[in-house]
Design an enzyme around this catalytic site. Structure first.
Site, PDB file in Angstrom:
ATOM      1  N   CYS A 259      52.198  38.334  39.879  1.00 34.91           N
ATOM      2  CA  CYS A 259      52.892  37.964  38.642  1.00 34.91           C
ATOM      3  C   CYS A 259      54.116  38.860  38.466  1.00 34.91           C
ATOM      4  CB  CYS A 259      51.951  38.017  37.440  1.00 34.91           C
ATOM      5  SG  CYS A 259      51.038  39.550  37.238  1.00 34.91           S
ATOM      6  N   SER A 292      49.978  42.609  40.276  1.00 27.69           N
ATOM      7  CA  SER A 292      51.106  42.646  39.341  1.00 27.69           C
ATOM      8  C   SER A 292      52.315  43.200  40.065  1.00 27.69           C
ATOM      9  CB  SER A 292      50.790  43.565  38.161  1.00 27.69           C
ATOM     10  OG  SER A 292      50.924  44.925  38.543  1.00 27.69           O
ATOM     11  N   ASP A 293      53.491  42.786  39.650  1.00 27.85           N
ATOM     12  CA  ASP A 293      54.675  43.491  40.129  1.00 27.85           C
ATOM     13  C   ASP A 293      54.571  44.936  39.614  1.00 27.85           C
ATOM     14  OD1 ASP A 293      57.035  44.156  41.326  1.00 27.85           O
ATOM     15  OD2 ASP A 293      58.136  42.434  40.578  1.00 27.85           O
ATOM     16  N   CYS A 294      55.291  45.847  40.267  1.00 26.25           N
ATOM     17  CA  CYS A 294      55.012  47.262  40.021  1.00 26.25           C
ATOM     18  C   CYS A 294      55.491  47.709  38.648  1.00 26.25           C
ATOM     19  CB  CYS A 294      55.631  48.093  41.130  1.00 26.25           C
ATOM     20  SG  CYS A 294      54.834  47.673  42.686  1.00 26.25           S
ATOM     21  N   ALA A 296      54.478  46.072  35.939  1.00 23.97           N
ATOM     22  CA  ALA A 296      54.529  44.902  35.045  1.00 23.97           C
ATOM     23  C   ALA A 296      53.468  44.938  33.948  1.00 23.97           C
ATOM     24  CB  ALA A 296      54.420  43.614  35.854  1.00 23.97           C
TER      25      ALA A 296
END
Ligand SMILES: *[C@@H]1O[C@H](CO)[C@@H](O)[C@H](O)[C@H]1NC(C)=O
Ligand SMILES: *[C@@H]1O[C@H](CO)[C@@H](O)[C@H](O)[C@H]1NC(C)=O
Ligand SMILES: *[C@@H]1O[C@H](CO)[C@@H](O)[C@H](O)[C@H]1NC(C)=O
Ligand SMILES: *[C@@H]1O[C@H](CO)[C@@H](O)[C@H](O)[C@H]1NC(C)=O
Ligand SMILES: *[C@@H]1O[C@H](CO)[C@@H](O)[C@H](O)[C@H]1NC(C)=O
Ligand SMILES: *[C@@H]1O[C@H](CO)[C@@H](O)[C@H](O)[C@H]1NC(C)=O
Ligand SMILES: *[C@@H]1O[C@H](CO)[C@@H](O)[C@H](O)[C@H]1NC(C)=O
Length: 771
Positions: A259, A292-294, A296
């Site tokens: 995401c 998750s994107d880092c 996020a």
């Protein structure tokens, strides 16, 4: 490490990356060591049990504290169970990049072209083989103790919606069908499946489609990806932003989806149950983990205040369906989130189930990794001759010939007595690599490659940098006027377009255009202009200037980029690449990048986006690309002209479009759709003078573009190799429900009754949908 604050700069990324990732040893640490006396007592080590039983056994042995330590990308070691630490974060966008350890034993890995160039080949077989090659190199590094994990957060299959996007270079372009096919081919290759999707036994590596979803703005005119709220219509969602992710999961069987940072219609994607669980996991059947994107998850509280506390942010993410957080937010806040009642232990167990299942499917709980099916792949496979050849082939197949007046190209080596090479991108290797790259096996710059072909070469950069704010125009002009031929290497680099940085302009940076024009004016013959860039450029001045004889777009062509360009310039390779994005004129920059709408709005002058909807002028169209050969197309005479539905259902008019009757695809259903297939054959002929690979692009269109119908839509493509004078037939299996349907305002897919047209080159073929 402090968290918020850092999130808003790339410092977070750098800090995370800079941490010592690995202990280097000949064998990586592994679980279920047969030499350990406790191994036989652990159900999770018993390979005769099904994976779900093994995972449940492992989870049942963990304390809450231990469980929480498994939720971030750096999963902790569990010494009492002999489970080593694991780093979920590795990157392999176009070659092994991060999460692997390079040292004198393995100093580099094969660096393929940046994805936007590879996409220009329109060759899924090539995309598959690149994924497969990366997986072999990944296993080789893992076997040698040089990899922290086998979970790669690649590919990036967001739609390249706006030409200014700094990360457009990482994607397969603006077309959802191309991006879908890219996702499927690359993921199958990387995960070790067959090209048609067959899987047996252990995964080679895990692939992750990102960034879910509608993420295509980094930092533009005050808008930042971390809190940007993408306002997306149901229609655009269904026929533009979601198809690559859906294909990635359904057909590619990717074992991960990530995401994104942004919100979609108000909700941070990592907090969106409808997206992560209802759509990705349940409707599409994701069998893997959601990352998750880092940073996020932090942003759910930090940037968007969607959650009122860090614990609420953690709660939203886990309850939405997130399994692995990139960062360390879970370690910090999952414990208090349980105490405050925002999550329960069962939410954590669900995440761990998905995470450990994948580690087991990678073979990481099967004892000595060197005894695994892929355990004997040696370090010598990294940068093997075969892999390096594939990097060259990928660059050659992608490069697009944009202009070739009077057959300026190819040059005949023997006729060149002197060659001037000018431009800031001629002698730099970093410009060739794009981003998300590891150290390459070796790099051939354009200058070096040309020097190996021609003796009398003189070089002048002409600009201090790609930014070109300090020039040496007199020197460049002097050089141009004193040689036979001039080749210029201009364009962009990561200072102009990159992660966290979108462009404001589409023209060449700084004084580049002036330099090109002055050189062209001084040169004895029409010059050759090579553009190194990810995103499109408005080079109308060069297109129109007769003193510029030929233009090549070479993307960011990777380690073999210089050799690929040189082979095309000298006619050793016949270019066949086609643009995977529309090249818009500079005036497009008046359009706010923040406007997500794909369709034009005539009432406000909004021109729409991509070849499917854009109504304005283009510099070059999507799918454009010349060759040294001329190709012609023909629909085969017996191609079907009608598809019969047999009145099984009556077509309906929609309220705002009373004149068209259409069938709702969901109501037609799988069985009826399965019968609505037509196979279309297209004859293709290479009229010469050279053999070449040629992608054949088949589009469909409707009789009108009213009510949000696309101008046209790519429905299939295939790359064929033809000798000079040779012809062949290319078969496109089409399904009416999939390829001739369109999406209406409310996001439903429908099939219009009546006329449809298939287009290839300048040929059209009509097909009627008959009730
Ligand atoms: C592994 O599981 C199988 C199936 O339940 C069982 O028969 C076997 O005894 C187990 N092996 C060990 C070492 O416990
Ligand atoms: C999180 O917990 C707090 C305190 O118990 C509660 O007020 C809040 O509503 C919870 N939030 C969610 C999203 O469950
Ligand atoms: C090209 O770049 C290399 C590496 O930076 C440098 O050593 C070399 O002198 C340059 N070549 C020319 C002709 O400027
Ligand atoms: C040229 O541009 C670079 C990069 O943007 C900048 O650092 C430098 O100060 C500029 N130089 C001049 C002379 O404007
Ligand atoms: C950029 O932002 C400024 C200030 O908010 C605004 O006036 C301008 O119109 C924006 N540019 C575009 C192209 O939307
Ligand atoms: C290719 O075909 C076009 C259209 O028929 C024609 O104008 C052109 O001269 C041909 N070029 C070559 C190289 O044969
Ligand atoms: C309609 O009838 C034709 C001829 O009998 C048959 O070939 C076709 O499969 C039928 N189509 C559907 C959707 O049932």
């Amino acid at each position: 490490m402090g968290t918020r604050g850092l999130i808003f700069s790339s410092a977070l990324l750098l800090l995370l990356l800079a941490q010592p990732v690995l202990v280097i040893s000949a064998t990586p640490p592994f679980a279920c060591n047969p030499a350990s006396s406790s191994t036989p007592t652990f159900g999770f080590c018993n390979t005769t049990l099904p994976i779900d039983k093994r995972v449940n056994d492992l989870i049942s042995r963990l304390t809450l504290e231990e469980k929480i330590q498994q939720l971030d990308h750096k999963a902790a070691e569990i010494p009492r169970l002999g489970v080593p630490k694991y780093n979920w974060w590795s990157e392999a966008l176009h070659g092994l990049a991060w999460g692997v350890h390079f040292d004198p034993i393995i100093p580099g890995a094969t660096s393929f072209p940046q994805v936007i160039l590879t996409a220009a080949s329109f060759n899924p077989d090539l995309w598959y083989r690149i994924g497969q090659t990366i997986a072999v190199e990944a296993r080789a590094m893992y076997n040698a103790g040089h990899a922290g994990g086998l979970t790669f957060w690649s590919p990036n299959v967001n739609i390249f919606r706006d030409p200014r996007w700094g990360r457009g270079q990482e994607t397969p372009g603006e077309d959802p069908i191309t991006a879908s096919k890219y996702a499927v081919a690359f993921v199958r290759g990387l995960q070790g499946d067959t090209a048609t999707g067959g899987r047996s036994g252990q995964l080679m590596a895990s692939s992750c489609c990102k960034h879910f979803t509608a993420y295509d703005l980094d930092r533009w005119n005050g808008s930042v990806r971390y809190n940007f709220d993408a306002r997306v219509t149901a229609q655009d969602m269904e026929d533009t932003f979601q198809p690559p992710f859906r294909s990635c999961i359904e057909q590619g069987r990717a074992t991960c989806i990530m995401c994104s940072y942004n919100r979609v219609n108000g909700v941070p994607t990592c907090a969106d149950y409808n997206l992560l669980t209802k759509q990705a996991r349940k409707a599409w059947g994701l069998d893997g983990y959601i990352a998750s994107d880092c940073g996020a998850v932090d942003l759910i509280y930090g940037a968007s205040r969607y959650g009122k506390t860090p614990e609420e942010a953690v709660g939203y993410a886990l309850k939405a369906g997130l399994d692995i957080n990139c960062g360390h937010y879970m370690n910090e806040h999952a414990g208090s989130a349980i105490q405050k009642g925002n999550i329960s232990e069962s939410d954590i167990d669900r995440a761990l189930f998905n995470a450990f299942s994948l580690r087991m499917k990678l073979g990481l709980f099967n004892g000595d990794p060197q005894k695994l099916p892929s355990g004997d792949i040696p370090p010598s496979q990294v940068c093997s001759t075969e892999h390096k050849k594939l990097a060259l082939q990928a660059a050659q197949e992608g490069i697009v010939l944009l202009k070739n007046n009077g057959n300026t190209l190819p040059l005949v080596k023997s006729k060149i007595t002197s060659l001037g090479v000018i431009g800031p991108n001629a002698n730099t290797s970093s410009s060739l690599m794009g981003n998300y790259n590891g150290p390459p096996c070796e790099v051939t710059t354009p200058l070096k490659a040309l020097k190996s072909s021609v003796n009398n070469i003189r070089f002048e950069a002409g600009c201090n940098l790609v930014a070109c704010n300090v020039t040496k125009i007199p020197e460049a002009v002097q050089l141009a006027s004193s040689v036979d031929y001039v080749i210029m290497f201009m364009g962009l680099d990561q200072d102009q377009e990159r992660e966290g940085f979108d462009r404001m302009d589409l023209v060449l940076p700084g004084m580049q255009q002036t330099l090109v024009s002055k050189v062209a004016e001084a040169a004895k013959k029409p010059i050759i202009l090579v553009l190194i860039s990810g995103g499109p450029l408005d080079i109308t001045f060069a297109k129109d200037d007769p003193r510029i004889g030929a233009i090549l777009w070479a993307g960011f062509p990777g380690e073999a980029g210089g050799s690929a360009i040189s082979s095309i310039i000298f006619g050793e390779h016949n270019p066949g690449g086609k643009l995977p994005v529309t090249w818009y004129p500079q005036e497009f920059t008046k359009v706010p990048m923040t406007d997500m709408r794909m369709r034009p709005d005539p009432t406000t002058g909004y021109p729409g986006r991509s070849y499917r909807f854009y109504t304005g002028k283009t510099v070059y169209q999507f799918g454009y690309g010349l060759s040294y050969s001329n190709y012609s197309y023909e629909f085969e005479a017996e191609a079907a002209t009608s598809i019969y539905l047999n009145n099984s259902l009556s077509p309906q008019a929609t309220s705002n479009d009373p004149n068209t009757l259409s069938y709702d695809i969901a109501s037609l259903g799988f069985n009826t759709c399965g019968k609505l297939k037509v196979s279309t054959k297209v004859g293709v002929k290479n009229h010469g003078p050279m053999a070449g690979k040629h992608p054949v692009l088949l589009f469909s269109r409707w009789p009108s573009t009213e009510h949000g119908r696309p101008v046209k839509q790519l429905v299939g493509f295939q790359s064929v190799h033809l000798e000079a004078g040779e012809s062949t037939k290319v078969e496109f299996p089409l399904s009416a429900c999939e390829h001739l349907s369109r999406v209406v305002d409310d996001g439903r897919r429908v099939l219009d009754k009546g006329s449809h047209f298939l287009i290839v080159g300048d040929k059209e073929h009509e097909i009627n949908i008959v009730s």
